[in-house]
Design an enzyme around this catalytic site. Structure first.
Site, PDB file in Angstrom:
ATOM      1  N   ASP A 209      42.506  59.947  35.370  1.00  0.00           N
ATOM      2  CA  ASP A 209      41.078  59.863  35.691  1.00  0.00           C
ATOM      3  C   ASP A 209      40.469  58.633  35.023  1.00  0.00           C
ATOM      4  OD1 ASP A 209      39.843  60.724  32.906  1.00  0.00           O
ATOM      5  OD2 ASP A 209      41.503  62.084  33.309  1.00  0.00           O
ATOM      6  N   ASP A 211      37.931  58.885  32.876  1.00  0.00           N
ATOM      7  CA  ASP A 211      37.105  59.433  31.796  1.00  0.00           C
ATOM      8  C   ASP A 211      35.707  59.706  32.362  1.00  0.00           C
ATOM      9  OD1 ASP A 211      37.343  60.305  29.072  1.00  0.00           O
ATOM     10  OD2 ASP A 211      35.977  58.705  28.507  1.00  0.00           O
TER      11      ASP A 211
END
Length: 286
Positions: A209, A211
């Site tokens: 991802d 974050d």
């Protein structure tokens, strides 16, 4: 006791290793308690390897609960000379996308309260940690992973946070301002302990991802992490045999003599209890 020259520590989503011949489950007790789980010992591409699920099978341990000292000490007892850590991380840079791989070369410690050394209680040592990952093993990982279809980033700064919560937006932006590349929860104290145990250590970080800093991409969530974890795990399982095969059988490096000048305590003042507790690590220097 079964022995292994190469160890794989699997992070979130990676709880076993495919393709092992003659696998054996080995439970080990250490002076620092039991490891995260039993080790799977077997042969992979002609090499004796050990696999440990860092969080335990079924993901039972939070990052702060992982028995890092027991894990590394047990691998020392098994004769492991190299540890390849597989870790799920978030990206802190636009150029590092979810499903990419990063082989970091630096690290920033943002953990709190984790015991990060085998020493103390009668024996003091200070190992060098300027370059926290083994340069030789890092290069092996980069070269092998680059043969896959996945984008691999050679180098980067890994921020290790305490967790188990994800970052705030302010924290994520702060780490970006430092020039950090990725963020995760488990590379420390694992890397520090591996250095003290004179075991070569490198991390293959799997990006799940962006974050929470990224305004246009979905922010980090358990659903997003798990979905990308499963894709990363499939890629990693296919890569592990190649990693085992590519690592030279004997390749001396500075990691393997990290304690040579690091033990400060006079040998005649080290308590017998400490000598016994740390025998697998400091025995050659007594």
């Amino acid at each position: 006791m079964a022995e292994a020259e190469i160890a794989f520590i699997g992070g979130s989503g990676l709880y076993d290793i495919d393709g092992l011949t003659d696998p054996d489950q080995v439970s080990i007790d250490t002076p620092f308690g039991p490891p995260s789980d039993a080790f799977t010992i077997g042969t992979l591409q002609g090499r004796r390897v050990a696999f440990l699920a860092r969080h335990g099978k079924g993901h039972r341990h939070l990052p702060s609960e992982i028995p890092f000292r027991a894990n590394i000490y047990a691998l020392k007892l098994l004769g492991a000379e190299r540890i390849i850590s597989i870790s799920a991380v978030g990206s802190l840079q636009e150029s590092i996308a979810p499903l990419d791989m990063v082989v970091p070369d630096q690290i920033i410690d943002r953990t709190r309260g984790r015991v990060s050394t085998f020493f103390g209680n009668g024996v003091a040592a200070h190992v060098g940690f300027a370059d926290p990952f083994c340069s030789e093993l890092r290069q092996d990982l980069v070269e092998t992973a680059s043969n896959t279809s996945v984008t691999v980033h050679d180098g980067g700064v890994y921020v290790v946070m305490e967790g188990p919560q994800f970052s705030t937006r302010a924290e994520s932006q702060l780490y970006r301002s430092w020039g950090a590349s990725i963020i995760g929860m488990t590379a420390l104290p694992e890397a520090k302990l591996a250095r003290e145990a004179e075991i070569c250590y490198a991390t293959l970080a799997l990006v799940t991802d962006y974050d929470v800093w990224h305004r246009t991409e979905a922010e980090v969530s358990v659903d997003l992490v798990v979905a990308n974890l499963m894709k990363n795990v499939a890629t990693t399982q296919a890569l592990l045999p190649d990693l085992a095969a590519c690592i030279p059988e004997s390749k001396p490096c500075d990691c393997q003599s990290a304690l040579e000048r690091a033990i400060i305590t006079s040998r005649d003042l080290i308590p017998d209890e400490a000598k016994s507790r740390l025998s697998a690590i400091i025995g050659p220097y007594l």
